[in-house]
Design a protein around this motif. Structure first.
Motif, short mmCIF file in Angstrom:
data_model
loop_
_atom_site.label_atom_id
_atom_site.label_comp_id
_atom_site.label_asym_id
_atom_site.label_seq_id
_atom_site.Cartn_x
_atom_site.Cartn_y
_atom_site.Cartn_z
N TRP A 207 28.66 -12.44 -12.60
CA TRP A 207 27.51 -12.20 -13.48
C TRP A 207 26.23 -12.00 -12.66
CZ3 TRP A 207 23.78 -16.39 -14.22
CH2 TRP A 207 22.67 -15.98 -14.99
N ILE A 208 25.96 -12.90 -11.72
CA ILE A 208 24.77 -12.77 -10.88
C ILE A 208 24.80 -11.44 -10.12
CG2 ILE A 208 23.56 -13.72 -8.87
CD1 ILE A 208 24.49 -16.50 -9.79
N TYR A 209 25.95 -11.11 -9.59
CA TYR A 209 26.11 -9.88 -8.79
C TYR A 209 25.77 -8.65 -9.62
CZ TYR A 209 28.37 -6.81 -5.34
OH TYR A 209 28.63 -5.85 -4.40
N LEU A 210 26.40 -8.52 -10.79
CA LEU A 210 26.24 -7.31 -11.59
C LEU A 210 24.89 -7.25 -12.29
CD1 LEU A 210 29.80 -6.98 -13.16
CD2 LEU A 210 28.86 -5.80 -11.16
N ALA A 211 24.17 -8.37 -12.35
CA ALA A 211 22.83 -8.37 -12.95
C ALA A 211 21.74 -8.04 -11.94
CB ALA A 211 22.55 -9.73 -13.59
N THR A 212 22.10 -7.89 -10.67
CA THR A 212 21.13 -7.64 -9.59
C THR A 212 21.23 -6.18 -9.14
OG1 THR A 212 21.41 -9.94 -8.85
CG2 THR A 212 20.34 -8.40 -7.32
N PRO A 213 20.15 -5.37 -9.30
CA PRO A 213 20.24 -3.94 -9.01
C PRO A 213 20.70 -3.61 -7.58
CG PRO A 213 18.26 -4.39 -10.26
CD PRO A 213 18.87 -5.72 -9.93
N ARG A 214 20.17 -4.34 -6.58
CA ARG A 214 20.56 -3.99 -5.21
C ARG A 214 22.03 -4.29 -4.96
NH1 ARG A 214 16.42 -7.74 -4.44
NH2 ARG A 214 17.12 -9.90 -4.36
N LEU A 215 22.59 -5.29 -5.66
CA LEU A 215 24.01 -5.59 -5.49
C LEU A 215 24.89 -4.60 -6.25
CD1 LEU A 215 24.09 -9.50 -5.55
CD2 LEU A 215 23.82 -7.92 -3.62
N ARG A 216 24.39 -4.08 -7.37
CA ARG A 216 25.12 -2.99 -8.04
C ARG A 216 25.17 -1.76 -7.14
NH1 ARG A 216 22.36 -4.63 -13.11
NH2 ARG A 216 21.00 -2.81 -12.96
N GLY A 217 24.05 -1.49 -6.46
CA GLY A 217 24.05 -0.38 -5.50
C GLY A 217 25.00 -0.64 -4.35
N LEU A 218 25.04 -1.89 -3.88
CA LEU A 218 25.97 -2.25 -2.82
C LEU A 218 27.41 -2.01 -3.25
CD1 LEU A 218 26.80 -3.62 -0.14
CD2 LEU A 218 26.50 -5.84 -1.28
N LEU A 219 27.74 -2.34 -4.49
CA LEU A 219 29.10 -2.13 -4.98
C LEU A 219 29.47 -0.65 -4.96
CD1 LEU A 219 31.68 -3.25 -6.19
CD2 LEU A 219 30.59 -3.16 -8.44
N ALA A 220 28.52 0.22 -5.36
CA ALA A 220 28.79 1.66 -5.31
C ALA A 220 29.02 2.11 -3.87
CB ALA A 220 27.62 2.43 -5.94
N LEU A 221 28.24 1.58 -2.93
CA LEU A 221 28.44 1.92 -1.52
C LEU A 221 29.79 1.41 -1.02
CD1 LEU A 221 24.87 1.26 -0.04
CD2 LEU A 221 25.94 3.46 -0.53
N CYS A 222 30.22 0.27 -1.53
CA CYS A 222 31.54 -0.25 -1.16
C CYS A 222 32.65 0.70 -1.62
CB CYS A 222 31.75 -1.64 -1.76
SG CYS A 222 30.80 -2.94 -0.96
N MET A 223 32.46 1.36 -2.76
CA MET A 223 33.44 2.35 -3.20
C MET A 223 33.49 3.52 -2.23
SD MET A 223 35.76 3.57 -5.08
CE MET A 223 35.89 2.59 -6.57
N ALA A 224 32.34 3.95 -1.73
CA ALA A 224 32.32 5.04 -0.75
C ALA A 224 33.02 4.62 0.54
CB ALA A 224 30.87 5.45 -0.45
N VAL A 225 32.74 3.40 0.99
CA VAL A 225 33.40 2.86 2.19
C VAL A 225 34.91 2.81 1.99
CG1 VAL A 225 33.74 0.75 3.54
CG2 VAL A 225 31.43 1.56 3.05
N SER A 226 35.34 2.36 0.81
CA SER A 226 36.76 2.23 0.54
C SER A 226 37.46 3.58 0.52
CB SER A 226 36.97 1.52 -0.81
OG SER A 226 36.35 0.27 -0.83
N ALA A 227 36.81 4.57 -0.05
CA ALA A 227 37.42 5.89 -0.15
C ALA A 227 37.71 6.47 1.24
CB ALA A 227 36.51 6.82 -0.94
#
Length: 441
Positions: A207-227
Motif C-alpha cells: 500500500w505504501i509503495y503504490l501510494a508513493t509516486p516515485r515508487l510507482r515510477g521505480l516499479l515501471a523502471l523495474c519492468m524495463a530492467v526485467s525485460a
C-alpha cells in the motif's frame, strides 16, 4: 566509498553479502550448464521456467516475510535462512531430472525471498546518514557487479579442470560463510510497528509503495530492467552455445561482460548522485539499456552478430542496469518510516520480481519458439513502454517537502505541533496520517 567499510557493523555484513553472492554466481553458471546438459537446445525454456519458479517464490514469500520481519530476532532469522540455502545447494549436484531442479530451486529461492529484503532493510538502520547509505548502496551494487564479473571467471577456471557440478561446492561455502559473518554482528532490531491484523501487515508495504509516486515510477523502471535483463540471464547460454557455437567458458565470459558494465556504473554513481537527481540518473540508465539492446538487434538483422558484439552489448546493458537499480534503495529509504521499512523493502522485492515473473518465461518461450531477433524486439518494446510510463508516474517536479493539510485531525493533535492550523509542511511519507499523496490520485 570504501571508507564506509570502516564501520564495524556494516563491514561484516558487506563481506557476508559478497561471499553469498559469489556462491550464488557460481550456481548461476552451473545451473545454465546443467539445464543445457539435461535439455540441450531447449535449455532457454528450462532456465526460463527455473527463473519463473524463483520469481513465484519471491512474489509470494517476500510480503509475508516483510510483515513479520520486525517481530523476529533479525540476526537469528538471517543465519537460519543462510543455512537453509546451504542445505539446498548441497542437493543440487545430484540432480538428474529437470523436475528436481524445479523443486530445489523453489526451496532455495523461498529462503532467499525471506532473507534478501530483511537484510536490505537492516542497512539503513545501521547507517542512518543518507551519504553513508548512498555509499553503502553503491558498494552493495559493486558487490553484485564483482560477483557478475569475477565469479564467471572463477567458474571458467574451475571448468578447465572439473565438471560443472563442482561449482555448487562454492555455493555451499558462500552461504555458510555468510551465516558465520552475520552471526558475528549485533544487528539492531527495529522498533515494532503498531499491532495490526495479518492481512494488513502483509499488504501494508505494498500500500505504501503504490501510494508513493516515485515508487510507482521505480516499479515501471523495474519492468524495463526485467525485460532487457531477462534476455541476458535466460538466453546468454543459448546465444553463446547454440547461435555462436562456442564453449561453456564463453558463457561465463558473457555474464562477466554484463557484470563489468554494472560495476563501471556503480563506481561512478556516488559522485553522480551528489550532483544529479535520482530521477535523472535512473532515466538515463533506462535509455542506455534500451539503446544497447536495440543496437544488438540491428547487428543481428545485418548478419554481423558475433561474440564481440554480444560482449559490448551486455557491457552497456550492465551500465544501464546498475544506474537504475543502485539508487532505488535511496527512494525506499526516503519513502518509509523505520518501523515500516522492512515491509516496504519486501514490497519492492515482491513487486519488482513480479516484473521478472512476466519477463523470464516470456524470454525463454519466445527464444525457443521464435528466435533471438523477435524475442529481443518484443522485450525492447516492453522496456521502452515501461520507461515512458515511468516518466508519467514519477513527475519531474516531485518534492520531498510538501505542504498539505490535515482537516481530519483536531488542532491539538501531536502531529500538528508547531503548525498553523491544519496546514503544514514536512518530508512527505505515506503512513496512517498521510494515506494519499497530495495532488495525486
Amino acid at each position: 566509498m570504501l571508507q564506509i567499510l570502516k564501520h564495524r557493523q556494516f563491514a561484516p555484513l558487506f563481506l557476508a553479502q559478497l561471499v553469498a553472492l559469489f556462491g550464488t554466481g557460481l550456481a548461476t553458471v552451473a545451473l545454465g550448464l546443467l539445464a543445457f546438459d539435461l535439455a540441450g537446445e531447449k535449455a532457454g525454456l528450462v532456465l526460463g521456467l527455473v527463473f519463473t519458479i524463483k520469481m513465484v517464490a519471491y512474489v509470494g514469500i517476500a510480503p509475508i516475510a516483510g510483515a513479520f520481519a520486525d517481530r523476529l530476532p533479525r540476526r537469528k532469522m538471517l543465519v537460519m535462512l543462510d543455512l537453509v540455502r546451504a542445505g539446498v545447494a548441497m542437493m543440487l549436484p545430484f540432480v538428474a531430472e529437470v523436475w528436481q531442479i524445479f523443486g530445489l530451486i523453489f526451496l532455495l529461492q523461498a529462503a532467499s525471498a525471506a532473507f534478501t529484503p530483511t537484510f536490505q532493510a537492516s542497512i539503513p538502520d545501521i547507517l542512518p546518514d543518507e551519504q553513508d547509505y548512498t555509499k553503502a548502496l553503491s558498494l552493495s551494487r559493486l558487490a553484485y557487479d564483482l560477483e557478475s564479473l569475477l565469479s564467471p571467471m572463477l567458474a571458467g577456471a574451475v571448468l578447465l579442470f572439473f565438471a560443472y557440478q563442482a561449482l555448487f561446492v562454492g555455493t555451499i561455502i558462500g552461504f555458510v560463510a555468510s551465516a558465520l559473518l552475520i552471526f558475528s554482528v549485533a544487528l539492531p532490531n527495529p522498533k515494532p510497528s503498531e499491532p495490526r491484523g495479518i492481512y494488513e501487515r502483509t499488504t501494508r508495504g505494498i500500500w505504501i509503495y503504490l501510494a508513493t509516486p516515485r515508487l510507482r515510477g521505480l516499479l515501471a523502471l523495474c519492468m524495463a530492467v526485467s525485460a532487457i535483463g531477462s534476455m541476458v540471464l535466460v538466453n546468454s547460454v543459448v546465444l553463446v552455445r547454440e547461435t555462436l557455437g562456442l564453449a561453456d567458458v564463453h558463457v561465463a565470459y558473457s555474464y562477466a561482460a554484463f557484470g563489468a558494465g554494472s560495476m563501471i556504473a556503480a563506481l561512478s554513481l556516488p559522485r553522480l548522485l551528489d550532483r544529479l537527481l535520482d530521477r535523472q540518473v535512473m532515466l538515463s540508465g533506462v535509455a542506455i539499456l534500451i539503446l544497447a539492446h536495440g543496437a544488438l538487434i540491428t547487428v543481428m538483422m545485418l548478419g554481423q552478430f558475433s561474440f564481440v558484439s554480444l560482449l559490448i552489448g551486455w557491457l552497456f546493458i550492465g551500465v544501464g542496469y546498475s544506474a537504475i537499480l543502485t539508487p532505488s534503495g535511496r527512494l525506499l529509504q526516503r519513502s518509509s518510516h523505520p518501523e515500516d521499512r522492512p515491509a516496504v523493502y519486501a514490497a519492492q522485492f515482491a513487486l519488482s520480481h513480479a516484473c521478472w515473473l512476466i519477463c523470464y518465461p516470456l524470454a525463454g518461450w519466445m527464444q525457443t519458439s521464435m528466435g533471438s531477433e523477435v524475442t529481443m524486439s518484443v522485450l525492447t518494446v516492453i522496456a521502452l513502454s515501461a520507461a515512458l510510463v515511468a516518466t508519467q508516474l514519477w513527475p519531474a517536479d516531485a518534492e520531498r517537502v510538501i505542504e498539505h493539510s490535515h482537516d481530519d485531525l483536531p488542532p491539538d493533535h501531536p502531529h500538528l505541533k508547531d503548525s498553523h492550523g491544519h496546514v503544514h509542511s514536512h518530508v512527505f511519507v505515506v503512513d496512517d496520517y498521510h494515506v494519499q499523496w497530495p495532488g495525486r490520485p
